[in-house]
Scaffold this active site. Structure first.
Site, mmCIF file in Angstrom:
data_model
loop_
_atom_site.group_PDB
_atom_site.id
_atom_site.type_symbol
_atom_site.label_atom_id
_atom_site.label_comp_id
_atom_site.label_asym_id
_atom_site.label_seq_id
_atom_site.Cartn_x
_atom_site.Cartn_y
_atom_site.Cartn_z
ATOM 1 N N LYS A 1 -1.698 -1.334 -4.040
ATOM 2 C CA LYS A 1 -2.655 -0.238 -4.124
ATOM 3 C C LYS A 1 -1.841 1.043 -4.048
ATOM 4 O O LYS A 1 -1.121 1.272 -3.077
ATOM 5 C CB LYS A 1 -3.662 -0.276 -2.975
ATOM 6 C CG LYS A 1 -4.594 0.924 -2.972
ATOM 7 C CD LYS A 1 -5.531 0.926 -1.783
ATOM 8 C CE LYS A 1 -6.384 2.194 -1.807
ATOM 9 N NZ LYS A 1 -7.286 2.277 -0.648
ATOM 10 N N TYR B 1 0.847 -1.191 0.000
ATOM 11 C CA TYR B 1 0.000 0.000 0.000
ATOM 12 C C TYR B 1 0.878 1.235 0.000
ATOM 13 O O TYR B 1 1.563 1.512 0.973
ATOM 14 C CB TYR B 1 -0.921 -0.005 1.215
ATOM 15 C CG TYR B 1 -1.952 1.117 1.233
ATOM 16 C CD1 TYR B 1 -2.306 1.832 0.092
ATOM 17 C CD2 TYR B 1 -2.580 1.451 2.414
ATOM 18 C CE1 TYR B 1 -3.248 2.834 0.124
ATOM 19 C CE2 TYR B 1 -3.535 2.461 2.468
ATOM 20 C CZ TYR B 1 -3.865 3.147 1.313
ATOM 21 O OH TYR B 1 -4.800 4.147 1.357
#
Length: 164
Positions: free
Chosen positions: A34, A6
């Site tokens: 992400k 992330y």
């Protein structure tokens, strides 16, 4: 267990593209990422540096679903998908069907409903959206503060316009 990296530099800890590539190539359970940076050059570099392996990059900015897909992202991890599911999925499906102009238009129609949420804090904005849509997810917990009524009214107006 499969894990996504992330990248969220807004919290002060951005990851370099080189580090992402190194982790993706050397840690077998890291399967994707992400990216909430909003930086398409960064995302494009991650895609380029990991194209030789099975690695799935996702955009983390709801306003960049279409552009992320154009750059080679596998999809998007969107907070707005909690309530505006149909609209988020429509952008993805139109793109995957090769209906690029329609996908771009769906993204452009979608963006005002997402951008108004920047005037609230997160995750308060997501709760606000869901509550406005009748999902009754409750009030934010402290230290987060509820949004002002004027903002809630504008969010409701933009979501209504999106769904017209």
């Amino acid at each position: 267990m499969p894990v996504l990296i992330y990248n969220n530099p807004r919290v002060g800890y951005g990851l370099s593209t080189e580090l992402v590539s190194k982790l993706a190539h050397n840690v077998e359970n890291i399967v994707g990422m992400k990216d909430s940076s909003g930086n398409l050059t960064y995302l494009s570099e991650v895609i380029r540096l990991t194209k030789d392996i099975e690695f799935k990059p996702f955009t983390g900015k709801d306003t960049l679903i279409f552009l992320g897909l154009c750059a080679g992202a596998c999809g998007s991890v969107c907070s707005t998908a909690n309530g505006l599911t149909k609209e988020v999925v429509e952008i993805y499906q139109l793109f995957k069907e090769g209906r690029y102009k329609e996908a771009r238009e769906a993204q452009m129609k979608f963006n005002p409903a997402r951008l108004i949420q920047d005037k609230a804090s997160f995750p308060v904005a997501t709760k606000d959206m869901c509550n406005i849509l009748g999902m009754n997810v409750g009030d934010p917990i402290k230290p987060s503060l509820p949004s002002e009524q004027a903002l809630l009214d504008e969010m409701e107006l933009r979501m209504k316009k999106l769904r017209e």
